[in-house]
Design a protein around this motif. Structure first.
Motif, mmCIF file in Angstrom:
data_model
loop_
_atom_site.group_PDB
_atom_site.id
_atom_site.type_symbol
_atom_site.label_atom_id
_atom_site.label_comp_id
_atom_site.label_asym_id
_atom_site.label_seq_id
_atom_site.Cartn_x
_atom_site.Cartn_y
_atom_site.Cartn_z
ATOM 1 N N THR A 1 0.811 -1.209 0.000
ATOM 2 C CA THR A 1 0.000 0.000 0.000
ATOM 3 C C THR A 1 0.849 1.266 0.000
ATOM 4 O OG1 THR A 1 -0.139 0.055 2.411
ATOM 5 C CG2 THR A 1 -1.867 -1.164 1.243
ATOM 6 N N GLU A 2 0.228 2.343 -0.476
ATOM 7 C CA GLU A 2 0.834 3.674 -0.469
ATOM 8 C C GLU A 2 -0.258 4.676 -0.113
ATOM 9 O OE1 GLU A 2 2.660 6.984 -3.579
ATOM 10 O OE2 GLU A 2 1.961 5.051 -4.336
ATOM 11 N N TRP A 3 -0.033 5.439 0.944
ATOM 12 C CA TRP A 3 -0.996 6.459 1.355
ATOM 13 C C TRP A 3 -0.944 7.646 0.393
ATOM 14 C CZ3 TRP A 3 -5.199 7.041 3.876
ATOM 15 C CH2 TRP A 3 -5.658 8.318 4.186
ATOM 16 N N SER A 4 -2.098 8.151 0.001
ATOM 17 C CA SER A 4 -2.182 9.340 -0.844
ATOM 18 C C SER A 4 -2.873 10.450 -0.064
ATOM 19 C CB SER A 4 -2.981 9.036 -2.123
ATOM 20 O OG SER A 4 -3.191 10.245 -2.837
ATOM 21 N N ASP A 5 -2.101 11.461 0.296
ATOM 22 C CA ASP A 5 -2.706 12.602 0.980
ATOM 23 C C ASP A 5 -3.628 13.375 0.036
ATOM 24 O OD1 ASP A 5 -0.520 13.449 -0.522
ATOM 25 O OD2 ASP A 5 0.224 14.854 0.981
ATOM 26 N N TRP A 6 -3.310 13.392 -1.249
ATOM 27 C CA TRP A 6 -4.149 14.091 -2.218
ATOM 28 C C TRP A 6 -5.541 13.484 -2.302
ATOM 29 C CZ3 TRP A 6 -1.068 15.283 -7.303
ATOM 30 C CH2 TRP A 6 0.026 16.118 -7.002
ATOM 31 N N ARG A 7 -5.631 12.186 -2.098
ATOM 32 C CA ARG A 7 -6.923 11.502 -2.252
ATOM 33 C C ARG A 7 -7.510 11.027 -0.924
ATOM 34 N NH1 ARG A 7 -3.746 10.303 -6.642
ATOM 35 N NH2 ARG A 7 -4.716 10.649 -8.672
ATOM 36 N N ASN A 8 -6.744 11.239 0.157
ATOM 37 C CA ASN A 8 -7.162 10.741 1.466
ATOM 38 C C ASN A 8 -7.551 9.267 1.366
ATOM 39 O OD1 ASN A 8 -7.711 10.871 4.240
ATOM 40 N ND2 ASN A 8 -9.889 11.232 3.862
ATOM 41 N N GLY A 9 -6.680 8.524 0.701
ATOM 42 C CA GLY A 9 -6.940 7.108 0.498
ATOM 43 C C GLY A 9 -5.657 6.347 0.228
ATOM 44 N N VAL A 10 -5.807 5.073 -0.019
ATOM 45 C CA VAL A 10 -4.676 4.175 -0.196
ATOM 46 C C VAL A 10 -4.676 3.620 -1.619
ATOM 47 C CG1 VAL A 10 -3.654 1.996 0.583
ATOM 48 C CG2 VAL A 10 -4.733 3.506 2.236
ATOM 49 N N SER B 1 -11.882 -7.171 -5.749
ATOM 50 C CA SER B 1 -12.946 -7.606 -4.854
ATOM 51 C C SER B 1 -12.575 -7.339 -3.387
ATOM 52 C CB SER B 1 -13.220 -9.095 -5.062
ATOM 53 O OG SER B 1 -14.165 -9.567 -4.144
ATOM 54 N N LEU B 2 -11.341 -7.636 -3.030
ATOM 55 C CA LEU B 2 -10.883 -7.370 -1.661
ATOM 56 C C LEU B 2 -10.867 -5.871 -1.378
ATOM 57 C CD1 LEU B 2 -7.996 -9.990 -1.419
ATOM 58 C CD2 LEU B 2 -10.204 -10.074 -0.228
ATOM 59 N N ALA B 3 -10.454 -5.081 -2.353
ATOM 60 C CA ALA B 3 -10.413 -3.624 -2.177
ATOM 61 C C ALA B 3 -11.814 -3.045 -1.992
ATOM 62 C CB ALA B 3 -9.725 -2.977 -3.367
ATOM 63 N N ALA B 4 -12.793 -3.610 -2.683
ATOM 64 C CA ALA B 4 -14.164 -3.103 -2.589
ATOM 65 C C ALA B 4 -14.722 -3.237 -1.174
ATOM 66 C CB ALA B 4 -15.060 -3.840 -3.585
ATOM 67 N N LYS B 5 -14.149 -4.120 -0.392
ATOM 68 C CA LYS B 5 -14.593 -4.317 0.999
ATOM 69 C C LYS B 5 -13.948 -3.315 1.951
ATOM 70 C CE LYS B 5 -15.251 -9.212 0.114
ATOM 71 N NZ LYS B 5 -14.749 -10.566 0.365
ATOM 72 N N GLN B 6 -12.994 -2.536 1.453
ATOM 73 C CA GLN B 6 -12.308 -1.527 2.260
ATOM 74 C C GLN B 6 -12.953 -0.164 2.015
ATOM 75 O OE1 GLN B 6 -9.661 -2.580 4.296
ATOM 76 N NE2 GLN B 6 -10.286 -4.584 3.558
ATOM 77 N N GLN B 7 -12.749 0.745 2.934
ATOM 78 C CA GLN B 7 -13.322 2.086 2.791
ATOM 79 C C GLN B 7 -12.368 3.083 2.145
ATOM 80 O OE1 GLN B 7 -16.573 2.814 3.653
ATOM 81 N NE2 GLN B 7 -16.665 0.603 3.899
ATOM 82 N N ASP B 8 -11.061 2.759 2.116
ATOM 83 C CA ASP B 8 -10.090 3.792 1.754
ATOM 84 C C ASP B 8 -9.235 3.495 0.533
ATOM 85 O OD1 ASP B 8 -8.604 1.761 2.888
ATOM 86 O OD2 ASP B 8 -7.457 3.060 4.222
ATOM 87 N N VAL B 9 -9.530 2.453 -0.228
ATOM 88 C CA VAL B 9 -8.733 2.158 -1.415
ATOM 89 C C VAL B 9 -9.180 3.084 -2.539
ATOM 90 C CG1 VAL B 9 -8.056 0.419 -3.109
ATOM 91 C CG2 VAL B 9 -8.385 -0.237 -0.712
ATOM 92 N N CYS B 10 -8.225 3.877 -3.048
ATOM 93 C CA CYS B 10 -8.576 4.873 -4.075
ATOM 94 C C CYS B 10 -8.072 4.491 -5.465
ATOM 95 C CB CYS B 10 -8.059 6.250 -3.675
ATOM 96 S SG CYS B 10 -6.278 6.382 -3.510
#
Length: 149
Positions: free
Chosen positions: A71-80, A108-117
């Protein structure tokens, strides 16, 4: 194609994942990876889910393909962003939709998360076969260049 099972890698898969990484490094970059270091790296990721995870494609109890997600945090998108790395399919199983199934499971796994951008991956400049595969699955070439030291 026989039934293909996609699952999160477990410690029993370490030897296959090490072999796949060694094969991929040789095929794509003519690099020989140190097996001890690589084994420790694969093991560390499998034991610590905060580092990421591997998915494996298994047919008849044989691991035939895999990929790693970090993963990589994106401050621009407030997501991962989920980075897809270490993609490898055994040569006899290529061009049979296995990567597409692995990628579908990532999504499919990402869709279960709230922050995957979004999803990102690296590909060698001259690996046109892989690039066409990624494009066929809806990915587009980024406008960013990569630098490293």
């Amino acid at each position: 194609m026989k039934t293909l099972n996609i699952r999160v890698a477990e410690p029993k898969d370490i030897a296959s994942l090490v072999n796949f990484n060694q094969s991929m490094a040789w095929e794509t970059e003519s690099k020989r990876l140190d097996e001890t270091t690589l084994s420790k790296g694969v093991t560390a990721l499998i034991k610590d889910v905060t580092k990421g995870y591997y998915l494996v494609a298994e047919q008849d109890e044989q691991v035939v393909g895999s990929l790693m997600v970090t993963t990589e945090w994106s401050d621009w998108r407030n997501g991962v962003f989920w980075w897809i790395q270490s993609v490898y399919i055994l040569p006899d199983y290529r061009r049979k939709g296995i990567y597409a199934r692995l990628y579908a499971q990532v999504k499919s796994l990402a869709a279960k998360q709230q922050d995957v951008c979004g999803f990102r991956l690296y590909v060698e400049n001259d690996n046109s076969v892989a690039q066409k595969t990624y494009e066929a699955l809806g990915m587009k070439q980024s406008h960013y260049l990569m630098f490293e030291e």
